[in-house]
Motif scaffolding. Structure first.
Motif, short mmCIF file in Angstrom:
data_model
loop_
_atom_site.label_atom_id
_atom_site.label_comp_id
_atom_site.label_asym_id
_atom_site.label_seq_id
_atom_site.Cartn_x
_atom_site.Cartn_y
_atom_site.Cartn_z
N GLN A 158 -8.68 0.95 -3.56
CA GLN A 158 -8.31 1.11 -2.15
C GLN A 158 -9.57 1.14 -1.30
O GLN A 158 -10.55 1.74 -1.68
CB GLN A 158 -7.59 2.44 -2.00
N ASN A 196 -5.24 -1.98 4.43
CA ASN A 196 -5.23 -2.12 2.97
C ASN A 196 -4.19 -3.14 2.52
O ASN A 196 -4.50 -4.01 1.70
CB ASN A 196 -4.94 -0.77 2.31
N ASP A 237 0.87 -1.18 0.00
CA ASP A 237 0.00 0.00 0.00
C ASP A 237 0.91 1.23 0.00
O ASP A 237 1.53 1.55 1.00
CB ASP A 237 -0.87 -0.06 1.27
N LYS A 280 3.16 0.82 3.32
CA LYS A 280 2.87 -0.34 4.16
C LYS A 280 2.96 -1.59 3.29
O LYS A 280 2.48 -1.59 2.16
CB LYS A 280 1.43 -0.26 4.72
N GLY A 340 -6.24 8.60 5.78
CA GLY A 340 -4.81 8.49 5.50
C GLY A 340 -4.07 9.76 5.87
O GLY A 340 -4.52 10.54 6.73
N ASP A 372 -11.40 5.31 5.35
CA ASP A 372 -9.95 5.11 5.47
C ASP A 372 -9.30 6.48 5.58
O ASP A 372 -9.22 7.21 4.59
CB ASP A 372 -9.47 4.34 4.24
#
Ligand SMILES: Nc1ncnc2c1ncn2[C@@H]1O[C@H](COP(=O)(O)OP(=O)(O)OP(=O)(O)O)[C@@H](O)[C@H]1O
Ligand SMILES: [Mg+2]
Length: 352
Positions: free
Chosen positions: A159, A329, A7, A14, A192, A190
């Motif tokens: 995603q 993710n 990700d 990640k 971020g 999500d």
């Protein structure tokens, strides 16, 4: 095939491989230079000492780039990341860190933000299918080792959907009764570094989730939105400008020394978080409108999800922070790669 999930976030990269090995480092790249004098106090084999040579060029990656780069590594904030040279370095480094020794076919699963999925999928596929990089580690946990990165198979997922799959199913088995009830709605938010992706699925007659596209979107707000109000709070307390590169550490520690005096920024951090959470809530609810009331459960993912979960409680009565939310993710991508190989194997058996 050897499966890895990566990700590439705006804030952090990640990754996880099929043996459970994980990597996490800031999405920062700087041109490398001789580190002889600089590594004072840093373990040459830690993730804070990621130094790689790719082709003829050497790079500092992650925290080392933040600390050491002469020009000052910056966070890349462009929407189409595919053509950025940094993307190649981040992808090559993450994949190399996840590959065992020896040559083997690799299946990479990764994603694109929902809004860019349709427009960039084909190009990203081409890019990854043709990807080849030899990564020599000059520093970091694999110091002295070399890996050649290329992908025999590539899976690209919107995603958020992979994290949703992970939240709803365990090996294709629904985790909640509601998942087996057609018509039920589930959402994933999500949060971020730069963006917040939100998605809604409806459970179909076949008990599979279907994307409700009109309720999905991306808002340009995330943990980096905390920086500005925090910088303002700092400026108010000290009259000085707080440089961006100091912020991650301050967010962790809540305090810092300034001109010999310890200043406490915890209140400023809390207020900045609450402000960002409000912004996220407004953006999401204005996209969902009255449909928001029909959602059974909201899952929260991303590093920002962990940071803001308390501030987002008033978004919905049933809001669950996913376990290991920042990695959700990447773990979902790996799971998608497994499922794809499972389907392909089943189809092959069917042909016989
Ligand atoms: N447990 C935690 N508590 C507080 N903050 C956290 C935690 N975990 C991660 N963060 C912070 O959350 C931010 C966002 O993390 P995340 O990795 O989800 O972003 P990203 O995927 O890189 O960004 P984007 O999705 O916008 O591309 C990071 O800056 C990270 O420092
Ligand atoms: Mg992300």
């Amino acid at each position: 095939m050897f499966k890895i999930g990566i990700d590439l976030g705006y804030g952090e990269v990640k990754g996880i491989n099929e043996n459970g090995r994980r990597v996490l480092f800031p999405s920062l790249v700087g041109l490398g230079h001789d580190r002889n004098s600089d590594l004072f106090g840093t373990d040459a084999e830690s993730m804070d000492a990621l130094h790689v040579k790719i082709g003829d060029e050497d790079y500092f990656v992650g925290n080392l780039a933040r600390k050491e780069s002469l020009a000052g590594a910056s966070v890349t904030l462009e929407a189409n990341k595919i053509n950025l040279p940094e993307t190649r370095v981040l992808m090559a480094t993450a994949a190399a860190l996840l590959l065992p020794q020896g040559i083997m076919p690799v299946h990479l699963a990764t994603g694109l933000p929902l809004e860019e999925y349709e427009s960039q999928k084909a190009e990203f596929h081409r890019y990854l299918n043709n990807f080849i990089a030899t990564v020599q580690f000059l520093g970091g946990p694999m110091q002295g080792e070399t890996r050649t990165v290329r992908f025999l198979d590539v899976t690209i997922i919107p995603q958020g959907l992979s994290a949703m799959q992970l939240a709803l199913y365990d090996n294709n088995k629904p985790k909640f009764d509601e998942v087996a009830r057609p018509g039920n709605l589930f959402a994933l938010i999500d949060v971020g570094f730069r963006t917040t992706d939100f998605a809604v699925v409806e459970i179909g007659q076949n008990k599979r989730p279907m994307l409700r596209k009109e309720l999905c979107g991306t808002a340009n707000v995330g943990m980096s939105s905390i920086y500005r109000p925090l910088q303002q709070a700092f400026n108010k307390m000290t009259g000085r400008i707080l440089e961006e590169r100091h912020i991650p550490r301050i967010l962790e520690e809540g305090k810092m020394f300034f001109r010999g005096k310890e200043i406490d920024l915890r209140d400023g951090i809390r207020k900045a978080r609450a402000q960002v959470a409000r912004e996220i809530r407004n953006r999401v609810l204005s996209a969902w409108k009255s449909e928001a009331d029909l959602i059974r459960r909201i899952f929260l993912a991303g590093g920002g999800g962990e940071a803001l979960v308390d501030h987002l409680a008033d978004l919905h009565p049933v809001i669950d922070l996913l376990d290991d939310a920042q990695m959700a993710n990447a773990r979902g991508y790996l799971e998608a790669a497994r499922m794809k190989e499972g389907r392909e194997a089943a189809a092959k058996v069917g042909e016989k």
